[in-house]
Scaffold this motif. Structure first.
Motif, mmCIF file in Angstrom:
data_model
loop_
_atom_site.group_PDB
_atom_site.id
_atom_site.type_symbol
_atom_site.label_atom_id
_atom_site.label_comp_id
_atom_site.label_asym_id
_atom_site.label_seq_id
_atom_site.Cartn_x
_atom_site.Cartn_y
_atom_site.Cartn_z
ATOM 1 N N GLY A 22 0.794 -1.233 0.000
ATOM 2 C CA GLY A 22 0.000 0.000 0.000
ATOM 3 C C GLY A 22 0.819 1.273 0.000
ATOM 4 O O GLY A 22 0.458 2.251 0.657
ATOM 5 N N LEU A 23 1.904 1.307 -0.775
ATOM 6 C CA LEU A 23 2.798 2.464 -0.803
ATOM 7 C C LEU A 23 2.237 3.588 -1.664
ATOM 8 O O LEU A 23 1.806 3.363 -2.792
ATOM 9 N N SER A 24 2.272 4.794 -1.138
ATOM 10 C CA SER A 24 1.930 5.998 -1.907
ATOM 11 C C SER A 24 3.100 6.974 -1.822
ATOM 12 O O SER A 24 3.660 7.188 -0.738
ATOM 13 N N LEU A 25 3.473 7.539 -2.952
ATOM 14 C CA LEU A 25 4.543 8.535 -2.961
ATOM 15 C C LEU A 25 4.382 9.429 -4.184
ATOM 16 O O LEU A 25 3.700 9.075 -5.146
ATOM 17 N N THR A 26 5.032 10.592 -4.135
ATOM 18 C CA THR A 26 5.036 11.513 -5.269
ATOM 19 C C THR A 26 6.456 12.021 -5.488
ATOM 20 O O THR A 26 7.259 12.084 -4.555
ATOM 21 N N VAL A 27 6.736 12.369 -6.730
ATOM 22 C CA VAL A 27 8.001 13.011 -7.078
ATOM 23 C C VAL A 27 7.664 14.174 -7.996
ATOM 24 O O VAL A 27 7.036 13.995 -9.046
ATOM 25 N N ALA A 28 8.055 15.369 -7.599
ATOM 26 C CA ALA A 28 7.763 16.566 -8.383
ATOM 27 C C ALA A 28 8.915 16.887 -9.328
ATOM 28 O O ALA A 28 10.047 16.430 -9.141
ATOM 29 N N GLN A 29 8.616 17.668 -10.333
ATOM 30 C CA GLN A 29 9.616 18.021 -11.337
ATOM 31 C C GLN A 29 10.827 18.675 -10.683
ATOM 32 O O GLN A 29 10.712 19.600 -9.876
ATOM 33 N N GLY A 30 12.017 18.180 -11.038
ATOM 34 C CA GLY A 30 13.264 18.738 -10.527
ATOM 35 C C GLY A 30 13.689 18.226 -9.173
ATOM 36 O O GLY A 30 14.758 18.595 -8.674
ATOM 37 N N GLU A 31 12.889 17.362 -8.557
ATOM 38 C CA GLU A 31 13.248 16.821 -7.240
ATOM 39 C C GLU A 31 14.157 15.599 -7.355
ATOM 40 O O GLU A 31 14.095 14.849 -8.322
ATOM 41 N N ILE A 32 14.958 15.407 -6.304
ATOM 42 C CA ILE A 32 15.552 14.107 -6.032
ATOM 43 C C ILE A 32 14.807 13.565 -4.817
ATOM 44 O O ILE A 32 14.825 14.175 -3.747
ATOM 45 N N VAL A 33 14.134 12.456 -5.007
ATOM 46 C CA VAL A 33 13.434 11.787 -3.911
ATOM 47 C C VAL A 33 14.085 10.429 -3.717
ATOM 48 O O VAL A 33 14.368 9.722 -4.692
ATOM 49 N N THR A 34 14.350 10.071 -2.474
ATOM 50 C CA THR A 34 14.991 8.791 -2.207
ATOM 51 C C THR A 34 14.054 7.858 -1.455
ATOM 52 O O THR A 34 13.250 8.289 -0.628
ATOM 53 N N LEU A 35 14.171 6.587 -1.793
ATOM 54 C CA LEU A 35 13.415 5.519 -1.145
ATOM 55 C C LEU A 35 14.447 4.664 -0.434
ATOM 56 O O LEU A 35 15.318 4.068 -1.076
#
Length: 241
Positions: A22-35
């Protein structure tokens, strides 16, 4: 900010084993998002599901607001999505140049190809010196650089990186992550899966923490780096929501 990637209530199963819950996540333009998370946390399964290599049991993945349901993995390159897999998956019997050209197969535009080769030489000078060398003769760090450079040849809008530091010497890790920061500074959106939690949090804008497939923490990377639960995880203790 424009949302590039949206994952909603994603569940991934292998037979009776639920790897992502049930994972929910978002990544916006220009971001570095880490998991981030330990082995078996569901990080790679999440990436594979995002690109359609592992169909989700339920939930949805949207890229630029469009669902990827039913879209073949190879078509996502045309959407601007590239995955650099764990283990690099380069073609050792082909030259560095030939590996790079494979990254550009979707457009085959001579000007774009030359632009990509020039970018490779600027980001990874040692690859520029080895364009005609067999990729299988490169060091592990050089192969990781090649895997990233090959993905960049497609001029992606969203880059997924799976364990880019795995098996590399600390000096080479520093070089690879310096390149990742430079790529991001140019505006590329990145979702980074990385076991080196400290390095991941130093690199990313935001982070999601998975424990056995469940999201237990999320927020600004700098804040999570100061979180006592994350600090405890560095010492091998369990994170509790």
């Amino acid at each position: 900010m424009t949302e590039v990637l949206g994952v909603t209530e994603l569940r991934v199963r292998y037979g009776g084993i639920e790897a992502v819950k049930g994972l929910s996540l978002t990544v916006a333009q220009g971001e570095i998002v880490t998991l981030i998370g330990a082995n078996g946390a569901g990080k790679t399964s999440t990436l594979k599901s995002i690109v359609g290599l592992v169909p989700p049991a339920s939930g949805s993945v949207q890229i630029f607001g469009k669902s990827i349901a039913g879209v073949p993995t190879h078509r996502l390159s045309g959407w601007g999505v590239q995955l650099v897999p764990e283990g690099r998956a380069i073609f050792g019997g082909l030259s560095v140049r030939e590996n790079l050209l494979l990254g550009a197969y979707a457009h085959r535009d001579p000007e774009r190809i030359e632009r990509g080769l020039a970018r490779t030489r600027a980001l990874f000078p040692r690859l520029g010196e080895r364009l005609d060398q067999d990729a299988g003769t490169l060091s592990g760090g050089e192969q990781q650089m090649l895997a990233i450079a090959r993905a960049l040849m497609a001029e992606p809008k969203l880059l997924l990186l799976d364990e880019p530091s795995l098996g590399l010497a600390p000096k080479i890790v520093g070089e690879v992550f310096a390149a990742i920061r430079e790529i991001a500074a140019g505006g590329l959106t990145i979702l980074l899966v990385e076991q080196n939690t400290r390095l991941a949090l130093q690199t990313a804008h935001r982070a999601y923490v998975l424990v056995t497939g469940e999201l237990v923490l999320s927020g600004a990377a700098a804040e999570l780096a100061r979180d006592e639960r994350v600090k405890a995880a560095y010492l091998g203790e369990e994170i509790r929501a």
